[in-house]
Design an enzyme around this catalytic site. Sequence first.
Site, short mmCIF file in Angstrom:
data_model
loop_
_atom_site.label_atom_id
_atom_site.label_comp_id
_atom_site.label_asym_id
_atom_site.label_seq_id
_atom_site.Cartn_x
_atom_site.Cartn_y
_atom_site.Cartn_z
N GLN A 71 -5.28 -0.63 -4.41
CA GLN A 71 -5.95 -1.74 -5.07
C GLN A 71 -6.81 -1.28 -6.23
O GLN A 71 -6.90 -1.94 -7.27
CB GLN A 71 -6.81 -2.49 -4.05
CG GLN A 71 -7.48 -3.74 -4.62
CD GLN A 71 -8.21 -4.53 -3.56
OE1 GLN A 71 -7.82 -4.54 -2.40
NE2 GLN A 71 -9.29 -5.20 -3.95
N HIS B 144 -5.83 -5.94 3.64
CA HIS B 144 -4.87 -4.85 3.77
C HIS B 144 -4.35 -4.73 5.20
O HIS B 144 -5.13 -4.57 6.13
CB HIS B 144 -5.52 -3.52 3.35
CG HIS B 144 -5.82 -3.44 1.90
ND1 HIS B 144 -5.15 -2.58 1.04
CD2 HIS B 144 -6.72 -4.11 1.13
CE1 HIS B 144 -5.62 -2.73 -0.19
NE2 HIS B 144 -6.58 -3.65 -0.15
N CYS C 40 -2.89 -2.31 6.51
CA CYS C 40 -3.16 -0.99 7.08
C CYS C 40 -4.53 -0.94 7.75
O CYS C 40 -4.82 -0.01 8.52
CB CYS C 40 -3.04 0.10 6.02
SG CYS C 40 -4.10 -0.14 4.58
N CYS D 82 0.84 -1.20 0.00
CA CYS D 82 0.00 0.00 0.00
C CYS D 82 0.87 1.25 0.00
O CYS D 82 1.77 1.39 0.84
CB CYS D 82 -0.91 -0.02 1.22
SG CYS D 82 -1.83 1.51 1.48
N GLU D 83 0.62 2.15 -0.92
CA GLU D 83 1.46 3.34 -1.03
C GLU D 83 1.18 4.36 0.07
O GLU D 83 1.95 5.30 0.25
CB GLU D 83 1.28 4.00 -2.40
CG GLU D 83 -0.10 4.56 -2.65
CD GLU D 83 -0.24 5.12 -4.06
OE1 GLU D 83 -0.91 6.14 -4.21
OE2 GLU D 83 0.34 4.54 -5.00
N HIS D 84 0.10 4.19 0.82
CA HIS D 84 -0.24 5.16 1.87
C HIS D 84 0.55 4.91 3.16
O HIS D 84 0.94 5.86 3.84
CB HIS D 84 -1.74 5.11 2.17
CG HIS D 84 -2.58 5.52 1.01
ND1 HIS D 84 -3.87 5.08 0.82
CD2 HIS D 84 -2.31 6.33 -0.04
CE1 HIS D 84 -4.37 5.60 -0.28
NE2 HIS D 84 -3.44 6.35 -0.83
N HIS D 85 0.77 3.63 3.51
CA HIS D 85 1.48 3.31 4.75
C HIS D 85 2.69 2.40 4.52
O HIS D 85 3.37 2.05 5.48
CB HIS D 85 0.53 2.62 5.74
CG HIS D 85 -0.61 3.48 6.18
ND1 HIS D 85 -1.86 3.44 5.56
CD2 HIS D 85 -0.71 4.43 7.15
CE1 HIS D 85 -2.67 4.31 6.15
NE2 HIS D 85 -2.00 4.92 7.10
#
Length: 208
Positions: free
Chosen positions: A138, A166, A168, A97-100
């Site tokens: 995703q 996920h 996260c 995941c590119e956010h976390h």
Amino acid sequence: MAKSEEMTLSKLAALHASEYQPVDVERIKHAVREILLAVGEDPDREGLLETPDRVARMYAEVFSGLHTNPAIHLQKLFTQKHDEMVIVKDIEFASCCEHHLLPFTGKAHIGYLPDGKVVGLSKLARVVDVVAKRPQVQERMTETIADLIMSEVQPRGVGVIIEASHSCMTIRGVRKPGAMTITSAVRGLVKSNPMTRNELMTLVYNKS
């Protein structure tokens, strides 16, 4: 050499030329050391001495899709007068995941309606692997795979469904283990024809 073969080789060369630059391992190692210091750890203690190097090699692996154009795997097509749905389901993948920068893992299901040409079944799995091995969300991953198949294989329609868990959501924040995210992207006849879309869903989720 046939003109079509020359065009294919030229296209492959262009695809290879469009690859990203390799991972900067030394820069990652330095950044990991700084993170360890920032959270209050001692990067020089025995258990952490090799951690920056391990993490750098791990990132080089899990982000290797940044250095490969997935379209390369869809260049070799086979003439085949099959006009019904072709489905490869339960393609397992792991992405980040590119956010976390936490992993999400799951399965991809791909179905397409050939228009005189088919692609090797393993190539669809390779496309999933390449697209997954990037900082990802995703929703974009699903759309990217569908668009690649439409543009490179040129079928009458395509549908991609991805199911994933996920980290996260499961190990931080709301902490909901077992929660699954499902995304879909449909193109061509799979989008415009409800019966075709229903056929895809039935074939993917029919457990009998």
